[in-house]
Design an enzyme around this catalytic site. Structure first.
Site, PDB file in Angstrom:
ATOM      1  NE  ARG A  32      -0.711   0.230   4.978  1.00 59.13           N
ATOM      2  CZ  ARG A  32      -1.240   0.735   6.077  1.00 59.13           C
ATOM      3  NH1 ARG A  32      -2.386   1.396   6.022  1.00 59.13           N
ATOM      4  NH2 ARG A  32      -0.645   0.591   7.242  1.00 59.13           N
ATOM      5  CD  GLU A  55     -17.178   1.360   1.649  1.00 62.79           C
ATOM      6  OE1 GLU A  55     -18.415   1.602   1.684  1.00 62.79           O
ATOM      7  OE2 GLU A  55     -16.462   1.323   2.674  1.00 62.79           O
ATOM      8  CG  HIS A  89      -5.751  -2.784   5.263  1.00 64.44           C
ATOM      9  ND1 HIS A  89      -5.403  -1.655   4.549  1.00 64.44           N
ATOM     10  CD2 HIS A  89      -5.469  -2.520   6.561  1.00 64.44           C
ATOM     11  CE1 HIS A  89      -4.928  -0.737   5.383  1.00 64.44           C
ATOM     12  NE2 HIS A  89      -4.953  -1.244   6.615  1.00 64.44           N
TER      13      HIS A  89
END
Length: 336
Positions: free
Chosen positions: A33, A87, A137
């Site tokens: 990330r 989202e 993640h």
């Protein structure tokens, strides 16, 4: 204007290649990330039309780079959108931005929340619009946040969507290559799946070519093969450690890094045969086995997940769920 033209492609290829050479020299150990954020600095510094964002997880997704100012009410000059905890709304808006033309949208959330985006992701793929999804993640490696946030079945379910490229890079070099692929895509969305935990650089050589564009490639290629180990993302490090251990016991193990199943499936049969070889194979991914029939036959081994994760530090979880170099070694030796 189109997003992006030949001049942009040439500029990005040159910038990413130079950046990968710097990575090869520095050999950083980074969460992918963070590596994604670093690659984005190159992308956003090279291309004029990118529009970033996140569903209320900017600090965790690492999707905002230096110099990006947010879009605000009454001020639309910025190139970064704070979508809030929306989202699906984020993914749907990015489809609209891509369909409008001229801009190249990308947006992030945790991978476990991909299910909230799924209808819009599916439409990205169905319509063939080049949206980039950043899903961080990506496994039990996120640790103490626990099984609600730890993706297990998500990789398989996302790879099942036709015309979506799911890229799970193993290190900073593969992450840069994933961004190059995403930014140059014209007819399909790309999902970059990134780790929370730090990962060592695996590709210190052969950085001039975008090997991730082949979907899978030989990271370790011994003179002869007794076994082939295949892994993605954070598990490539484990496969490399297993190969070292096997070599110490006189067993020659090739290691295949497979950042993108869809791109590998698109290669010709000769390339796929050369990468996979004829020796027994063992796959490793901190996820379910479903979808791995592209790489593994029924008799081949697989180290991964069969249930949900747990709340504990990442190293403890990998040990608990038997995703370790020693388990790979044991499965490899049992098949030789």
């Amino acid at each position: 204007r189109a997003a992006h033209g030949p001049a942009d492609k040439a500029a990005l290829e040159a910038a990413i290649c130079a950046y990968k050479h710097r990575l090869s020299s520095d050999a950083p150990k980074l969460a992918t990330r963070k590596a994604s954020e670093m690659a984005l600095e190159v992308v956003n510094g090279t291309l004029p039309n990118t529009v970033g964002g996140s569903a209320d997880l900017t600090g965790s997704n690492n999707t905002r780079t230096k110099g990006q100012s947010p879009v605000k009410p009454g001020d639309y000059a910025g190139s970064y959108i704070h979508y809030g905890i929306r989202e699906h709304g984020m993914a749907a808006a990015m489809n609209g931005i891509a369909l409008h033309g001229g801009l190249k949208p990308y947006g992030g959330t945790f991978m476990a929340f991909a299910d909230y985006c799924r209808p819009a992701i599916r439409l990205s793929a169905l319509m063939g619009v080049p949206v980039t999804y950043v899903m961080t993640h990506d496994s039990i490696g996120l640790g103490e946040d626990g099984p609600t946030h730890q993706p297990v079945e998500h990789l398989a379910s996302l790879r099942a969507i036709p015309n979506l490229l799911v890229m799970r890079p193993a290190d900073a070099v593969e992450t840069a290559e994933a961004w190059e692929i995403a930014m140059m895509s014209k007819d399909k969305p790309v999902m970059i799946v990134a780790s929370r935990q730090n990962l060592p650089l695996q590709r210190v050589d052969h950085v001039a070519e975008n090997l991730s564009a082949h979907g899978a490639y030989l990271l370790r290629d011994p003179d002869q093969r007794d076994v082939t180990l295949i892994a993605t993302g954070s598990e490539v490090e484990i496969a490399m450690a297993a190969a070292d251990q096997l070599e110490a016991e006189g067993i020659k193990a090739a290691v295949v890094s497979a950042p993108c199943f869809e791109l590998f499936e698109a290669q010709d049969q000769a390339y796929r045969d050369a990468i996979l070889g004829t020796a027994p194979r063992v796959g490793c991914e901190a996820a379910i086995r479903q979808g791995w029939d592209l790489f593994l036959d029924r008799q081949d081994g697989f180290i991964g997940m069969k249930g949900f994760g747990a709340s504990a530090p990442a190293p403890a979880l990998y040990e608990h769920f038997n995703i370790t170099a020693q388990v790979i070694v044991n499965q490899a030796k049992s098949r030789i």
